[in-house]
Design a protein around this motif. Structure first.
Motif, PDB file in Angstrom:
ATOM      1  N   ASN A  48      16.800  38.763 -58.694  1.00 19.66           N
ATOM      2  CA  ASN A  48      17.872  39.381 -59.478  1.00 19.66           C
ATOM      3  C   ASN A  48      18.077  40.820 -59.031  1.00 19.66           C
ATOM      4  O   ASN A  48      17.307  41.355 -58.236  1.00 19.66           O
ATOM      5  N   LEU A  49      19.148  41.425 -59.552  1.00 21.21           N
ATOM      6  CA  LEU A  49      19.550  42.741 -59.077  1.00 21.21           C
ATOM      7  C   LEU A  49      18.467  43.792 -59.303  1.00 21.21           C
ATOM      8  O   LEU A  49      18.173  44.587 -58.415  1.00 21.21           O
ATOM      9  N   GLU A  50      17.833  43.755 -60.491  1.00 13.91           N
ATOM     10  CA  GLU A  50      16.772  44.736 -60.766  1.00 13.91           C
ATOM     11  C   GLU A  50      15.667  44.625 -59.720  1.00 13.91           C
ATOM     12  O   GLU A  50      15.204  45.621 -59.167  1.00 13.91           O
ATOM     13  N   GLY A  51      15.282  43.384 -59.475  1.00 17.27           N
ATOM     14  CA  GLY A  51      14.219  43.147 -58.506  1.00 17.27           C
ATOM     15  C   GLY A  51      14.614  43.646 -57.126  1.00 17.27           C
ATOM     16  O   GLY A  51      13.814  44.239 -56.403  1.00 17.27           O
ATOM     17  N   LEU A  52      15.875  43.416 -56.774  1.00 17.92           N
ATOM     18  CA  LEU A  52      16.358  43.802 -55.451  1.00 17.92           C
ATOM     19  C   LEU A  52      16.327  45.320 -55.284  1.00 17.92           C
ATOM     20  O   LEU A  52      15.885  45.846 -54.259  1.00 17.92           O
ATOM     21  N   ILE A  53      16.783  46.014 -56.343  1.00 20.91           N
ATOM     22  CA  ILE A  53      16.784  47.485 -56.266  1.00 20.91           C
ATOM     23  C   ILE A  53      15.358  48.012 -56.168  1.00 20.91           C
ATOM     24  O   ILE A  53      15.060  48.900 -55.365  1.00 20.91           O
ATOM     25  N   ASP A  93       5.896  32.810 -53.766  1.00 20.94           N
ATOM     26  CA  ASP A  93       6.855  32.440 -54.811  1.00 20.94           C
ATOM     27  C   ASP A  93       6.912  33.461 -55.940  1.00 20.94           C
ATOM     28  O   ASP A  93       7.989  33.801 -56.427  1.00 20.94           O
ATOM     29  N   GLU A  94       5.719  33.965 -56.341  1.00 23.84           N
ATOM     30  CA  GLU A  94       5.716  34.933 -57.456  1.00 23.84           C
ATOM     31  C   GLU A  94       6.397  36.229 -57.050  1.00 23.84           C
ATOM     32  O   GLU A  94       7.021  36.895 -57.860  1.00 23.84           O
ATOM     33  N   ALA A  95       6.263  36.585 -55.791  1.00 29.51           N
ATOM     34  CA  ALA A  95       6.783  37.880 -55.349  1.00 29.51           C
ATOM     35  C   ALA A  95       8.271  37.823 -55.023  1.00 29.51           C
ATOM     36  O   ALA A  95       8.900  38.846 -54.803  1.00 29.51           O
ATOM     37  N   GLU A 125      22.757  36.517 -48.655  1.00 27.62           N
ATOM     38  CA  GLU A 125      22.153  36.847 -47.364  1.00 27.62           C
ATOM     39  C   GLU A 125      21.000  37.833 -47.550  1.00 27.62           C
ATOM     40  O   GLU A 125      19.953  37.696 -46.920  1.00 27.62           O
ATOM     41  N   ILE A 126      21.197  38.827 -48.423  1.00 29.83           N
ATOM     42  CA  ILE A 126      20.127  39.815 -48.632  1.00 29.83           C
ATOM     43  C   ILE A 126      18.918  39.159 -49.278  1.00 29.83           C
ATOM     44  O   ILE A 126      17.786  39.362 -48.847  1.00 29.83           O
ATOM     45  N   TYR A 127      19.169  38.354 -50.318  1.00 26.13           N
ATOM     46  CA  TYR A 127      18.030  37.705 -50.998  1.00 26.13           C
ATOM     47  C   TYR A 127      17.226  36.882 -50.008  1.00 26.13           C
ATOM     48  O   TYR A 127      16.007  36.959 -49.946  1.00 26.13           O
ATOM     49  N   ARG A 128      17.941  36.072 -49.221  1.00 29.03           N
ATOM     50  CA  ARG A 128      17.241  35.229 -48.263  1.00 29.03           C
ATOM     51  C   ARG A 128      16.431  36.096 -47.291  1.00 29.03           C
ATOM     52  O   ARG A 128      15.294  35.797 -46.964  1.00 29.03           O
ATOM     53  N   PHE A 129      17.030  37.184 -46.895  1.00 31.71           N
ATOM     54  CA  PHE A 129      16.401  38.071 -45.908  1.00 31.71           C
ATOM     55  C   PHE A 129      15.123  38.713 -46.445  1.00 31.71           C
ATOM     56  O   PHE A 129      14.078  38.676 -45.804  1.00 31.71           O
ATOM     57  N   VAL A 130      15.206  39.272 -47.665  1.00 31.76           N
ATOM     58  CA  VAL A 130      14.015  39.967 -48.172  1.00 31.76           C
ATOM     59  C   VAL A 130      12.933  38.985 -48.620  1.00 31.76           C
ATOM     60  O   VAL A 130      11.754  39.322 -48.651  1.00 31.76           O
ATOM     61  N   ASN A 131      13.327  37.757 -48.925  1.00 32.37           N
ATOM     62  CA  ASN A 131      12.342  36.804 -49.437  1.00 32.37           C
ATOM     63  C   ASN A 131      11.567  36.071 -48.357  1.00 32.37           C
ATOM     64  O   ASN A 131      10.605  35.365 -48.661  1.00 32.37           O
TER      65      ASN A 131
END
Ligand SMILES: [Zn+2]
Lengths: 373, 329
Positions: free
Chosen positions: A254-259, A248-250, A237-243
């Motif tokens: 993954n967890l590092e990217g999310l943090i 596409d490049e941005a 849900e978080i990935y979908r939300f922030v994306n």
């Protein structure tokens, strides 16, 4: 006033009360519900009925039986004479009128003197709740009874089920939900099960705001105990939300990217992983709930409950993001930036997630956002 | 959730004062009545609702002061000092407050042992600042209000730890700005009244999220003009009091539509028997009658005495006893 009751009536009332007593003595553990059956006129048979596990009393006799039991109990109370034999009158009076605290208090005296046993008292109070699911006295009595039992011996899940039954029968059942919160504070291990239970309840009773409030309570408590699902900490849900809206490049995947996206000031090595996992778990749930509300709006139209719930979970999300961004909550001992909370406006411009969350509020709730977020 | 208000034949936009006086005076005349026995457990509050309502309508002398005071004296518990709803019942903060309110109205506090009442209230405060309602240990923000109100009216507020009591009340605030019966409990207009009332008595209103709370309270007004007590609930006359009194204390009464509310309240009068009911067409009762009349007084209805929003008693009586905090609008 006792004198006004005719002898004939007395005999009748005693008979009804004894009959009720017999049923409760012989099969209290089997009797699951009690109710007053609407029969306006006197019938030539007993007004007490037992059908399978359901106990009933015919309405026409209630005024006689209640007044009789009431007077008898109060006159005993005035003389401070409380023999165990008074219980049958208490049973009858409380089942008819569960709001009388003094009657419940007499049961407490008898429990303290071991003249009433706990198991039967739990059964009796749950019988009262079958008649009046919002009886605050019955819930309070149960909390009092539990003080005589040691925590390990209690099956709290049973208590949660009782609350659930009472809430299902009475919309916005304040006392049942309060009682449930009390149970969960005694048994925080049950908090995680509440996630599925409350979602089901909400989908079945969309206009019962008490359940939404309860779910908000559960979410905050889960965060307090740093809960996350060890087996499946799914963050879709978080990935979908922030994306949403990112090229596409941005895109974050993954967890590092999310943090890095959520907390650009914090380096991953300094993070307490349990706290991080529980934070992400909660954010994921909040976003899940925001989607659920959108889905419910599509199905049912606008409800006050939807709007109110969105406000409180978004403010919960903001509170924890603030906590992690501007204090050393996540990185205890490492983070030295600042522990001084920033002004709301400062935070808004600095954090894109907060921006995105605020966008989730209804456009007609704009004034509320402007003022309170 | 709202309701359709159908104006039936014979409904009125006037306050039927004569009818209501009759209703309150005749209430409980038949002491052998089943309903009377069923409500015995809250008799003291019933008398408070009746006396206050009559006083606001300027007709207090229609009830027999002497017998009411005798009744209260019988209800004070010799050992604890607390007061019960009726002789033969157990003492409780709820009924102790009602009794004190009635005695203040009659200027008769000296008729009972006030020091014993103070000790009773003091004995119920807990280390976290909260209050038990009676010796059996239930905690609720209603009891915090009762405790503060009893002690303020009897000039004994120093008997409790006001600071801790305030911290407890504030710990019951929710994210929506409202308050519940205990920490984490759902916001509820009746309990908001208790918490706001408590803070008004202890002069701590500045510690509230004033605007957010007032906003929540205003959202209680529905299209029918009536007020509900929580999201998704039906409008009810008693919430006219709790919401309105809270908004008055917060200096935000003008945030709702007084005209529409007045209309709704007047529709809840029973034109035959007198008295107000929770909603148009329901059976009237003494509880909703006080809160209907009280709300109209807050709205400035003519021919009614001014009511104090914190204590729900005539302003002229409260003025003599205690200075509450009310925020400027
Ligand atoms: Zn009501």
């Amino acid at each position: 006033m006792e004198a006004f009751i005719m002898n004939e009536d007395k005999v009748f009332c005693e008979r009804v009360i004894n009959e009720l007593d017999k049923v409760l003595k012989n099969s209290q553990s089997l009797v699951q519900t009690f109710e007053v059956i609407q029969v306006p006129f006197k019938q030539n048979k007993s007004p007490i009925r037992l059908v399978h596990n359901h106990l009933g009393i015919e309405s026409w006799c209630i005024r006689y039986v209640y007044q009789y039991a009431h007077q008898l109990i109060i006159s005993h109370r005035k003389q401070n004479r409380l023999p165990a034999s008074i219980v049958k009158y208490l049973n009858c009076a409380i089942l008819i009128n569960p709001d009388v605290a003094t009657f419940w208090n007499i049961r407490r005296y008898l429990v303290e003197r071991v003249q009433l046993n706990l198991t039967q008292e739990f059964q009796f109070s749950s019988l009262v709740l079958s008649k009046k699911p919002k009886s605050s006295e019955a819930f309070f009595y149960r909390r009092w009874l539990y003080s005589f039992q040691s925590g390990e011996a209690i099956d709290w899940a049973v208590e949660i089920s009782l609350c659930e039954r009472c809430s299902e029968r009475k919309n916005g059942n304040y006392h049942a939900w309060n009682h449930r919160q009390w149970v969960l504070q005694k048994a925080p291990n049950l908090l995680s099960y509440e996630i599925i239970k409350t979602e089901k309840f909400i989908r079945k009773n969309i206009a019962d705001y008490s359940c939404y409030h309860h779910r908000h309570f559960v979410l905050s408590k889960l965060f307090d105990i740093q809960y996350y699902d060890v087996h499946d900490n799914n963050l879709n849900e978080i990935y979908r939300f922030v994306n949403v809206g990112l090229s596409d490049e941005a895109k974050v995947n993954n967890l590092e990217g999310l943090i890095a996206y959520l907390f650009p000031n914090i380096s991953i090595e300094t993070i307490n992983m349990t706290k991080l996992n529980s934070l992400l778990y909660l954010l994921n749930l909040i976003i899940y709930d925001l989607n659920m509300i959108e889905e419910l709006i599509l199905m049912h139209g606008k409800y006050e409950a939807f709007k109110s719930y969105k406000r409180v979970i978004i403010s919960l999300a903001l509170r924890i993001i603030k906590l992690c961004t501007y204090t050393d909550y996540l990185t205890i001992g490492h983070f030295t930036n600042t522990t001084k909370p920033l002004e709301n406006t400062e935070i808004k411009t600095q954090n894109t997630v907060i921006e995105q969350l605020l966008n989730q509020l209804d456009s007609d709730d704009n004034n509320y956002i402007k003022i309170f977020f | 959730m709202d309701m359709e208000v159908n104006e039936e034949r014979g409904t009125t936009h006037e306050l039927l004062i004569k009818k209501h006086i009759e209703y309150v005076v005749n209430h409980g005349n038949d002491k052998n009545d089943f309903e009377y026995t069923m409500t015995e457990f809250l008799r003291m509050s019933g008398i408070y609702w009746g006396t206050t309502c009559l006083d606001i309508m300027g007709q207090l002398d229609k009830l027999d002061k002497k017998s009411i005071i005798e009744f209260i004296k019988k209800c004070q518990c010799g050992s604890s000092g607390g007061i019960s709803a009726c002789d033969g019942h157990d003492p409780h903060l709820l009924y102790t407050l009602s009794a004190i309110q009635i005695l203040c109205t009659y200027d008769a506090l000296h008729e009972i042992d006030i020091q014993a009442v103070g000790k009773y209230v003091q004995s119920l405060q807990q280390p976290d600042g909260s209050f038990f309602g009676d010796k059996w240990g239930e905690i609720d923000t209603r009891f915090s209000f009762c405790a503060a109100a009893i002690l303020a009216l009897t000039n004994q507020i120093h008997l409790i730890d006001v600071k801790k009591a305030t911290e407890f009340v504030l710990s019951c605030a929710n994210a929506d700005g409202g308050f519940g019966s205990k920490p984490y409990a759902e916001s509820h207009a009746g309990l908001i009244y208790c918490c706001v009332g408590f803070l008004s008595i202890t002069h701590n209103l500045h510690r509230l999220e004033r605007e957010k709370l007032a906003w929540w309270l205003c959202e209680r007004q529905l299209k029918s003009g009536g007020l509900n007590g929580r999201p998704e609930k039906l409008p009810d006359v008693c919430y006219s009091w709790w919401v309105l009194a809270s908004l008055t204390i917060l200096g935000r009464l003008h945030w709702i539509s007084s005209e529409k509310l007045k209309e709704f309240i007047l529709l809840c009068q029973d034109a035959d028997t007198g008295g107000f009911s929770a909603r148009p067409g329901n059976m009237p009762d003494i509880f909703h009658t006080l809160f209907g009349v009280g709300a109209l007084s807050l709205l400035g209805y003519q021919n009614l005495k001014k009511i104090n929003p914190t204590f729900c008693m005539p302003e002229e009586i409260v003025q003599k006893l205690y200075q509450v905090q009310i925020l400027e609008s």
